[in-house]
Design a protein around this motif. Structure first.
Motif, PDB file in Angstrom:
ATOM      1  N   VAL A 603     -13.056   1.024   5.658  1.00 47.96           N
ATOM      2  CA  VAL A 603     -11.811   0.647   6.324  1.00 47.96           C
ATOM      3  C   VAL A 603     -10.617   1.177   5.519  1.00 47.96           C
ATOM      4  N   THR A 604      -9.622   1.711   6.233  1.00 45.25           N
ATOM      5  CA  THR A 604      -8.425   2.242   5.585  1.00 45.25           C
ATOM      6  C   THR A 604      -7.169   1.621   6.183  1.00 45.25           C
ATOM      7  N   LEU A 605      -6.129   1.589   5.349  1.00 47.34           N
ATOM      8  CA  LEU A 605      -4.794   1.196   5.783  1.00 47.34           C
ATOM      9  C   LEU A 605      -3.923   2.439   5.766  1.00 47.34           C
ATOM     10  N   ASP A 606      -3.253   2.714   6.887  1.00 45.34           N
ATOM     11  CA  ASP A 606      -2.356   3.857   6.986  1.00 45.34           C
ATOM     12  C   ASP A 606      -1.007   3.363   7.499  1.00 45.34           C
ATOM     13  N   PHE A 607       0.073   3.848   6.907  1.00 44.67           N
ATOM     14  CA  PHE A 607       1.400   3.464   7.386  1.00 44.67           C
ATOM     15  C   PHE A 607       2.421   4.485   6.915  1.00 44.67           C
ATOM     16  N   TRP A 608       3.630   4.393   7.476  1.00 49.16           N
ATOM     17  CA  TRP A 608       4.749   5.236   7.070  1.00 49.16           C
ATOM     18  C   TRP A 608       5.745   4.371   6.316  1.00 49.16           C
ATOM     19  N   ARG A 609       6.314   4.947   5.271  1.00 50.20           N
ATOM     20  CA  ARG A 609       7.144   4.179   4.357  1.00 50.20           C
ATOM     21  C   ARG A 609       8.464   4.891   4.103  1.00 50.20           C
ATOM     22  N   TRP A 610       9.510   4.061   3.947  1.00 48.03           N
ATOM     23  CA  TRP A 610      10.802   4.487   3.387  1.00 48.03           C
ATOM     24  C   TRP A 610      11.160   3.385   2.401  1.00 48.03           C
ATOM     25  N   LEU A 611      11.019   3.667   1.106  1.00 41.49           N
ATOM     26  CA  LEU A 611      11.098   2.632   0.084  1.00 41.49           C
ATOM     27  C   LEU A 611      12.041   3.047  -1.032  1.00 41.49           C
ATOM     28  N   GLY A 612      12.830   2.095  -1.495  1.00 40.79           N
ATOM     29  CA  GLY A 612      13.610   2.277  -2.703  1.00 40.79           C
ATOM     30  C   GLY A 612      13.398   1.091  -3.617  1.00 40.79           C
ATOM     31  N   VAL A 613      12.987   1.350  -4.869  1.00 42.78           N
ATOM     32  CA  VAL A 613      12.781   0.262  -5.829  1.00 42.78           C
ATOM     33  C   VAL A 613      12.932   0.832  -7.236  1.00 42.78           C
ATOM     34  N   GLU A 614      13.593   0.082  -8.106  1.00 37.57           N
ATOM     35  CA  GLU A 614      13.786   0.511  -9.485  1.00 37.57           C
ATOM     36  C   GLU A 614      12.455   0.489 -10.230  1.00 37.57           C
ATOM     37  N   GLN A 615      12.396   1.178 -11.363  1.00 40.48           N
ATOM     38  CA  GLN A 615      11.165   1.244 -12.144  1.00 40.48           C
ATOM     39  C   GLN A 615      10.670  -0.164 -12.484  1.00 40.48           C
ATOM     40  N   PRO A 616       9.351  -0.314 -12.714  1.00 40.08           N
ATOM     41  CA  PRO A 616       8.742  -1.649 -12.780  1.00 40.08           C
ATOM     42  C   PRO A 616       9.108  -2.460 -14.018  1.00 40.08           C
ATOM     43  N   SER A 617       9.823  -1.866 -14.966  1.00 33.61           N
ATOM     44  CA  SER A 617      10.338  -2.693 -16.043  1.00 33.61           C
ATOM     45  C   SER A 617      11.359  -3.696 -15.510  1.00 33.61           C
ATOM     46  N   TYR A 618      11.892  -3.390 -14.316  1.00 28.02           N
ATOM     47  CA  TYR A 618      12.974  -4.205 -13.773  1.00 28.02           C
ATOM     48  C   TYR A 618      12.637  -4.795 -12.398  1.00 28.02           C
ATOM     49  N   ASP A 619      12.209  -3.956 -11.460  1.00 27.66           N
ATOM     50  CA  ASP A 619      11.989  -4.403 -10.080  1.00 27.66           C
ATOM     51  C   ASP A 619      10.598  -4.007  -9.621  1.00 27.66           C
ATOM     52  N   HIS A 620      10.116  -4.708  -8.589  1.00 25.87           N
ATOM     53  CA  HIS A 620       8.721  -4.532  -8.188  1.00 25.87           C
ATOM     54  C   HIS A 620       8.569  -4.485  -6.670  1.00 25.87           C
ATOM     55  N   ALA A 621       7.604  -3.684  -6.239  1.00 26.98           N
ATOM     56  CA  ALA A 621       7.143  -3.670  -4.856  1.00 26.98           C
ATOM     57  C   ALA A 621       5.624  -3.596  -4.893  1.00 26.98           C
ATOM     58  N   TYR A 622       4.962  -4.306  -3.960  1.00 24.92           N
ATOM     59  CA  TYR A 622       3.501  -4.376  -3.973  1.00 24.92           C
ATOM     60  C   TYR A 622       2.939  -4.232  -2.560  1.00 24.92           C
ATOM     61  N   ILE A 623       1.674  -3.811  -2.500  1.00 22.39           N
ATOM     62  CA  ILE A 623       0.851  -3.951  -1.295  1.00 22.39           C
ATOM     63  C   ILE A 623      -0.403  -4.679  -1.730  1.00 22.39           C
ATOM     64  N   ARG A 624      -0.773  -5.722  -0.979  1.00 24.62           N
ATOM     65  CA  ARG A 624      -1.941  -6.516  -1.342  1.00 24.62           C
ATOM     66  C   ARG A 624      -2.817  -6.746  -0.123  1.00 24.62           C
ATOM     67  N   ILE A 625      -4.085  -6.993  -0.378  1.00 27.83           N
ATOM     68  CA  ILE A 625      -5.071  -7.231   0.674  1.00 27.83           C
ATOM     69  C   ILE A 625      -5.805  -8.528   0.371  1.00 27.83           C
ATOM     70  N   SER A 626      -6.115  -9.276   1.415  1.00 20.67           N
ATOM     71  CA  SER A 626      -6.909 -10.496   1.274  1.00 20.67           C
ATOM     72  C   SER A 626      -7.930 -10.558   2.401  1.00 20.67           C
ATOM     73  N   ASN A 627      -9.094 -11.163   2.128  1.00 19.65           N
ATOM     74  CA  ASN A 627     -10.049 -11.407   3.209  1.00 19.65           C
ATOM     75  C   ASN A 627     -10.280 -12.901   3.431  1.00 19.65           C
ATOM     76  N   ASP A 628      -9.350 -13.712   2.899  1.00 18.98           N
ATOM     77  CA  ASP A 628      -9.420 -15.143   3.180  1.00 18.98           C
ATOM     78  C   ASP A 628      -8.035 -15.769   3.343  1.00 18.98           C
ATOM     79  N   GLY A 629      -6.975 -14.960   3.161  1.00 19.50           N
ATOM     80  CA  GLY A 629      -5.628 -15.473   3.296  1.00 19.50           C
ATOM     81  C   GLY A 629      -5.151 -16.254   2.092  1.00 19.50           C
ATOM     82  N   THR A 630      -5.964 -16.349   1.057  1.00 22.88           N
ATOM     83  CA  THR A 630      -5.617 -17.139  -0.132  1.00 22.88           C
ATOM     84  C   THR A 630      -5.607 -16.279  -1.392  1.00 22.88           C
ATOM     85  N   SER A 631      -6.689 -15.532  -1.608  1.00 20.69           N
ATOM     86  CA  SER A 631      -6.805 -14.671  -2.784  1.00 20.69           C
ATOM     87  C   SER A 631      -6.329 -13.264  -2.415  1.00 20.69           C
TER      88      SER A 631
END
Length: 808
Positions: A603-631
């Motif tokens: 299974v794959t996730l595909d999407f189109w993105r337009w993102l701006g975020v400062e380097q991770p020492s300061y700001d963060h952006a994430y993509i996460r996956i769950s198969n139970d809605g909790t973890s």
């Protein structure tokens, strides 16, 4: 060489902007490509490339991952952030007594920096932060070079070439740069020197001279010219220096000498045919933190530039030197060895290997994984960074010999270190991933010459391993010279294999492709589980400022502003459609509805993105996956600044968490953020979740062979017999004998049961057994069952036992 008189402000800004929590500093050994991949996977913060690995920051969880992956981590210091770590810009050890030393290897020194202490020092030390210069994580072990054997190949050419180096030209270049005055980056004097430098390159006949303006807090300018190679134009040698100088210094030796050397080499090579492409560059703002070279090296890495060697010259003419020089290098010492050998034999200068240093413009290239040589005078200037750094304290005879050895080296590398003869593999129908179950799968392979290679006809082989087992090697079928058919074995649903192909080159032996074996598996369907262009509400759960709608093109305090429409259509899901994200945010999520991936794999996730975020020492952006809605499992996070100015497509393998799972969730997260430097944040469009299925049902005739693999899916044919080998089972083939009877009996006699089945079919549905029909069996169109129908039917049964006319 670098001055750090303005770095106090830079450090202070970094510290004030940082919301990072302290971690520990470790030295991690990387001895193989596998080690490098595991280090990247460990999600620790790599800061500095060293001879046998990297310096990294890791918290407790990061250290556990390093241990889990079997990586050796040596503790160096505790409770640090990246913004408190700096590397030395000096080539002596003057800073060692005044700053806490965290690590020293060769001439590479790493310090812990306290901004407030720096502010109180009467003369700020020449150090700069590691944050803008973070390394790539990779491993490459260069092949050893037989320099002596190579030298005999082109010695006559080298002698005549280096004889063209002109001491008067070098003297004139340096005197002109000195006459401009203090070439402080950003000043009018620097701009005058910059334009003169570009004009000099143009006067040599280069039509590719670029004054490259870029912004990194302030506006800077690199200058370079390009000479395209005739055989290997995609392979580059970058010859570099820096043009700027420190305040109050004429900058003759530092670094008029190196910049003059680049000009002289460019002049001589202008009309000399070269195999590789040469870039002659002088960088801006070296003295305040390698700003120009870092910008160039990062763009080269992002563009995939194949830089074979970055050769840097900085301070090569101090008058106390005669016949020795220092050679700094990274993990790859082969090109420094070449300079050593050629300098000794051609001009009588002894090159001394000095290991690594962060003190000049080669360093960003080294951090990005390129091979480097940094040439420097043996006896360090006694008038360094002073008003006395003038031509009075330079020895132009010594400098001329240094330039000759350098010209010989770069030309020699060009002539002898080009790509070896190789092979290219093409797949006109593509490399198969999804295979037809239970049958062999064949694909086409074309082998051709690359870099003047010669493919050996008939040498092609296919190598495959089933379910993680040992590899099997079989010859591919050569259909014409170096054109092959490769056949993968039959696999059942649930199995998988990895495969690659090989062929031989006449001189270099065997080549393989893909280098990482291709994964393939049986599949009957490609299933789109979910897709959303956000034009309608499909059940996402937004928090905070996440919203579905049309972005406004706002924001862009740093980076790029939001888009003004979606990738397709007008709507997106974005964080703050009106502009930038805010200060001191907690994590804020956008969560998909539950997605059913039962029975699917890969299974794959595909999407189109337009993102701006400062380097991770300061700001963060994430993509996460769950198969139970909790973890939740992080599959992506920003490892550097992201400043998208256009829509880009991104695909992630989420099979580890989504395969055969009934409740899969995708989550996009914005935050945490610090208190300053705001970017446009997430904009997401055209999301699709796709997987593969392997469903061999239905089995219409109940003979044990599903329709997808049954040679006769509508007639009972359990033995799959095909007497005439036409791919169609006997029971479905009008030209062949029939096996068994219509009612499924195996007595090979026409029975009352057979007739009953057929009469029932005629009178009830007008459809012959197992075969749809329009009209009647005797082809009449009256819509009635006639004697002709029965006659045809009886004839078929009693004369030949063939299936009904018109059946496939």
């Amino acid at each position: 060489m670098m001055s750090r008189t303005i770095l106090i402000t830079l450090f202070a800004a970094l510290m004030l902007c940082s919301g990072a929590v302290g971690a520990d500093l470790y030295r991690v050994a990387v001895q193989s490509g596998t080690d490098a991949a595991l280090l990247a996977k460990a999600e620790v913060e790599a800061l500095v490339r060293i001879q046998d690995g990297y310096l990294v920051l890791a918290d407790g969880e990061g250290l556990e991952r390093l241990d889990k992956y079997g990586l050796t981590a040596q503790f160096l210091a505790s409770d640090l952030t990246a913004e408190e770590i700096a590397v030395d810009g000096r080539l002596d050890r003057a800073n060692v007594g005044s700053l806490p030393l965290l690590f020293e290897e060769d001439n590479l020194r790493v310090y812990r920096v306290d901004v407030h202490e720096l502010e109180t020092m009467p003369s700020p030390p020449q150090v700069f932060p590691v944050t803008p210069l973070k390394p790539t994580i990779d491993f490459a072990k260069p092949e050893p070079v037989d320099v002596a054997a190579m030298r005999t190949k082109a010695m006559a050419d080298l002698d005549s070439l280096i004889a063209q180096v002109n001491k008067d030209s070098l003297t004139s270049y340096v005197e002109t740069m000195q006459a401009f005055g203090v070439r402080l980056c950003g000043s009018a004097v620097y701009n005058q020197a910059r334009d003169w430098y570009a004009d000099q390159l143009t006067s040599f006949g280069y039509d590719s001279v670029v004054i490259d303006q870029f912004t990194s807090g302030n506006t800077y300018h690199n200058v370079y010219a390009v000479k395209v190679g005739s055989r290997f134009p995609d392979h580059q040698i970058v010859i570099g220096s820096h043009l700027d100088a420190v305040s109050s210094s004429p900058g003759a030796d530092d670094n008029g000498s190196g910049s003059a050397a680049v000009l002289e080499i460019a002049r001589i090579l202008k009309d000399v045919e070269t195999d590789m492409t040469f870039v002659f560059a002088t960088f801006d703002a070296e003295e305040i933190g390698l700003v120009g070279s870092n910008n160039y090296a990062d763009r080269a890495l992002a563009n995939g530039d194949n830089i074979v060697l970055m050769f840097n010259m900085d301070m090569i003419a101090h008058y106390e030197n005669t016949n020795q020089a220092k050679l700094y290098h990274g993990t790859d010492v082969q090109y420094a060895n070449i300079w050593q050998d050629l300098a000794d034999s051609l001009v009588g200068i002894t090159g001394n290997l000095m290991g690594s240093t962060s003190g000049s413009d080669h360093y960003p290239f080294q951090q990005n994984g390129y091979s480097v040589v940094f040439l420097h005078e043996q006896i360090f200037s006694t008038v360094y960074h002073s008003y006395q750094d003038s031509t009075t304290y330079m020895d132009f005879d010594y400098m001329t010999e240094m330039v000759k050895a350098s010209l010989a080296t770069v030309y020699y590398v060009n002539s002898t270190q080009g790509p070896r003869p190789s092979l290219e593999f093409e797949y006109p129908g593509g490399l198969p991933t999804a295979l037809t179950p239970d049958v062999p799968n064949t694909f086409e392979v074309v082998v051709s010459a690359l870099y003047e290679g010669t493919p050996v006809s008939g040498s092609g082989e296919l190598h495959y391993a089933i379910d993680g087992g040992a590899y099997t090697s079989v010859a591919m079928t050569e259909t014409s010279a170096n054109h092959y058919d490769a056949t993968l074995p039959a696999l059942s649903c649930g199995q998988y294999l990895h495969y690659y192909v090989t062929a031989e080159e006449l001189d270099e032996g065997e080549f393989r492709d893909p280098v990482d074996a291709q994964l393939a598996f049986p599949a009957t369907d490609v299933v789109t589980v979910f897709e959303d262009d956000f034009d309608t509400d499909k059940g996402w759960t937004p928090e905070g400022s996440w919203a579905r709608g049309t972005p406004t093109g706002g924001g862009g305090d740093h980076g790029s502003p939001d888009p003004t429409s979606g990738h397709s259509g007008t709507s997106v899901f974005g964080y703050n459609l009106s502009g930038d994200y805010g200060a001191n945010m907690d994590e804020t999520h956008l969560t998909s509805p539950s997605l059913n991936c039962t029975g699917l794999f890969n299974v794959t996730l595909d999407f189109w993105r337009w993102l701006g975020v400062e380097q991770p020492s300061y700001d963060h952006a994430y993509i996460r996956i769950s198969n139970d809605g909790t973890s939740w499992n992080t599959i992506w996070e920003n490892t550097e600044e992201v400043a998208d100015g256009a829509w880009s497509e991104h695909t992630f393998d989420i099979s580890e968490y989504a395969d055969n799972q009934a409740n899969v969730y995708v989550r996009y997260t914005m935050g945490e953020t610090d208190g300053s430097w705001f970017y446009c944040g997430w904009n997401i469009d055209d999301v699709a979740i796709t997987g593969y299925g392997c469903d061999l049902s239905p089995d219409s005739d109940s003979d044990g062979f599903p329709d997808a693999t049954d040679n006769c899916p509508y007639f009972f044919n359990p033995l799959q017999e095909d007497t005439d080998e036409d791919g169609v089972g006997d029971a479905c083939c009008c030209a062949g004998p029939s096996v068994g009877n219509v009612d499924g009996s195996a007595d090979n006699l026409v029975t009352m049961g057979d007739l009953t089945v057929m009469i029932d079919a005629l009178f009830i549905s007008l459809v012959p057994i197992g075969c749809p029909s329009e009209g009647n069996i005797d082809q009449s169109v009256d819509g009635l069952i006639t004697m002709g129908d029965l006659t045809v039917l009886i004839d078929a049964l009693f004369i030949s036992l063939d299936p009904l006319p018109g059946c496939p």
